[in-house]
Scaffold this active site. Structure first.
Site, short mmCIF file in Angstrom:
data_model
loop_
_atom_site.label_atom_id
_atom_site.label_comp_id
_atom_site.label_asym_id
_atom_site.label_seq_id
_atom_site.Cartn_x
_atom_site.Cartn_y
_atom_site.Cartn_z
N THR A 14 0.81 -1.22 0.00
CA THR A 14 0.00 0.00 0.00
C THR A 14 0.84 1.27 0.00
O THR A 14 0.31 2.35 -0.25
CB THR A 14 -0.93 0.03 1.23
OG1 THR A 14 -0.14 -0.14 2.41
CG2 THR A 14 -1.99 -1.04 1.14
N GLY A 15 2.12 1.18 0.28
CA GLY A 15 2.96 2.36 0.29
C GLY A 15 3.25 2.87 -1.11
O GLY A 15 2.93 2.22 -2.12
N PHE A 16 3.86 4.04 -1.20
CA PHE A 16 4.19 4.61 -2.50
C PHE A 16 5.12 3.69 -3.28
O PHE A 16 4.91 3.43 -4.47
CB PHE A 16 4.86 5.98 -2.33
CG PHE A 16 3.95 7.07 -1.82
CD1 PHE A 16 2.60 7.08 -2.15
CD2 PHE A 16 4.44 8.10 -1.04
CE1 PHE A 16 1.76 8.09 -1.70
CE2 PHE A 16 3.62 9.11 -0.58
CZ PHE A 16 2.27 9.10 -0.91
N THR A 17 6.16 3.18 -2.61
CA THR A 17 7.10 2.31 -3.31
C THR A 17 6.46 0.97 -3.64
O THR A 17 6.71 0.41 -4.71
CB THR A 17 8.36 2.10 -2.45
OG1 THR A 17 8.96 3.37 -2.17
CG2 THR A 17 9.37 1.23 -3.18
N CYS A 149 17.79 6.17 -1.93
CA CYS A 149 17.64 7.10 -3.06
C CYS A 149 18.69 8.20 -3.04
O CYS A 149 19.28 8.52 -4.09
CB CYS A 149 16.23 7.69 -3.08
SG CYS A 149 15.71 8.46 -1.53
N ASN A 312 13.25 9.34 -7.08
CA ASN A 312 13.60 8.60 -5.87
C ASN A 312 12.83 7.30 -5.71
O ASN A 312 13.31 6.34 -5.10
CB ASN A 312 13.37 9.47 -4.63
CG ASN A 312 11.95 9.95 -4.49
OD1 ASN A 312 11.45 10.68 -5.33
ND2 ASN A 312 11.27 9.53 -3.43
#
Length: 348
Positions: A14-17, A149, A312
């Protein structure tokens, strides 16, 4: 190159990454997503968290109910993977970790830079995922550590100077990194909320950023490193001020950067050409696995200014992880990563 198909699980989906991993794997010719886990969103559709993936017919499941797959991609906060690594290996042959848990070589480094390490026996098995740096070590790797990053952008900008022996490691090097709000993750807190983030150039790690450990490990140097949070969403932009101990010409710099990167599929040299984007720019690589590098020479004070720009969440995280996995598994290393970016775009 192998045409085999590998099953994959994304932990922390569910995270951005995690969302970027799912986006890349969904379009990858050699991966089939079997599972995406989330403790907080179990049974919700992937599109519930990632509206760009609404067409993906997949629901989040609990990380306690892992299925057996070929590859696990772990997009979890620091400290989770080292605690769960034995469980990961019970369910996969290859683990690709996007946290900091397996980036460094020794337990002593984790004592110095983090809060120690609970599975130090795995550190010798880990391979850093940046193929421009570790391509020869990646084939067959079973534990792959995607780099930080800010470390990635810095290493990419400085590496040609070491490859060409322009730097030996004893020089003064000052690195100033500007990063987007996505670096704070989906739960970035008050400092990443839009009213607080908008319009800012905020030093948030003036000294002793943890990514310095990766730079020191892989380039063998100590840098004076400062990170600023700025008003963008995606991007890590490193400006490196370097004072070499020998005379250097622009021709030497062109030779160094071309020598390091002209055969690299995801590296672009942008050094003072024409147009608006004359130097590396995060906006120009948003959504891609491309890294831009460039330089300028200041003869008046014998200074090299080296620039680097990445997304990133891509070259600095999910894209690097997929790239490393491609090389490790013997796949076409550009597979699933061919997106060239968009222009114009809004806030990157």
């Amino acid at each position: 190159m192998s045409s085999e198909t590998y099953t994959a699980t994304v932990i922390g989906g569910t995270g951005f990454t995690g969302g970027e991993l799912l986006r890349l794997l969904a379009g990858h010719p050699n991966f089939e997503i079997t599972q995406a886990t989330s403790r907080s969103k179990a049974n919700k559709t992937v599109g519930h968290s990632h509206p760009n993936l609404r067409e993906l017919d997949l629901r989040f499941s609990s990380p306690d109910d892992l299925e057996s797959v070929d590859v696990i991609f772990a997009a979890t906060p620091h400290g989770v993977s080292m605690e769960q690594i034995d469980t990961f290996y019970e369910h996969a042959d290859t683990v690709v970790d996007l946290s900091a848990d397996f980036r460094l070589n020794t337990a002593e480094q984790y004592e110095e830079w983090y809060d120690g390490h609970s599975a130090p026996e795995y550190l010798d098995k880990s391979v850093y995922a940046l193929p421009e740096l570790t391509r020869e070590e990646l084939p067959g790797a079973e534990l792959i550590a995607s780099g930080g990053c800010n470390a990635t952008s810095t290493i990419l900008g400085l590496k040609p100077l070491f490859d060409a022996d322009i730097l030996s490691g004893g020089e003064d090097i000052v690195v100033d990194v500007k990063v987007g709000s996505s670096e704070g993750g989906a739960g970035g807190g008050a400092a990443s909320s839009h009213p607080e983030r908008s319009g800012i150039v905020r030093p948030y790690a003036p000294i002793s950023h943890r990514h310095e450990a990766e730079i020191e490990q892989f380039l063998g140097i100590s840098v004076s490193f400062t990170v600023h949070a700025v008003d963008m969403i995606r991007g890590s932009s490193a400006t490196c001020h370097v004072f070499p101990g020998q005379p250097v010409s622009k021709g030497d710099l062109w030779k160094a950067y071309r020598g390091s990167y002209e055969d690299e599929p995801f590296m672009r040299l942008v050094a003072g050409g024409g147009g608006v984007y004359r130097y590396p720019e995060p906006k120009a690589v948003a959504g891609t696995n491309i890294g831009e590098v460039g330089f300028e020479l200041d003869p008046s004070n014998k200074r090299i200014v080296a620039f680097s720009a990445i997304d990133n969440m891509m070259k600095g995280s999910a894209g690097q992880a997929i790239h490393g996995a491609n090389v490790a598994l013997g796949l076409d290393e550009t597979a699933g990563l061919e997106f060239a970016g968009l222009h114009p775009v809004g806030a990157p």
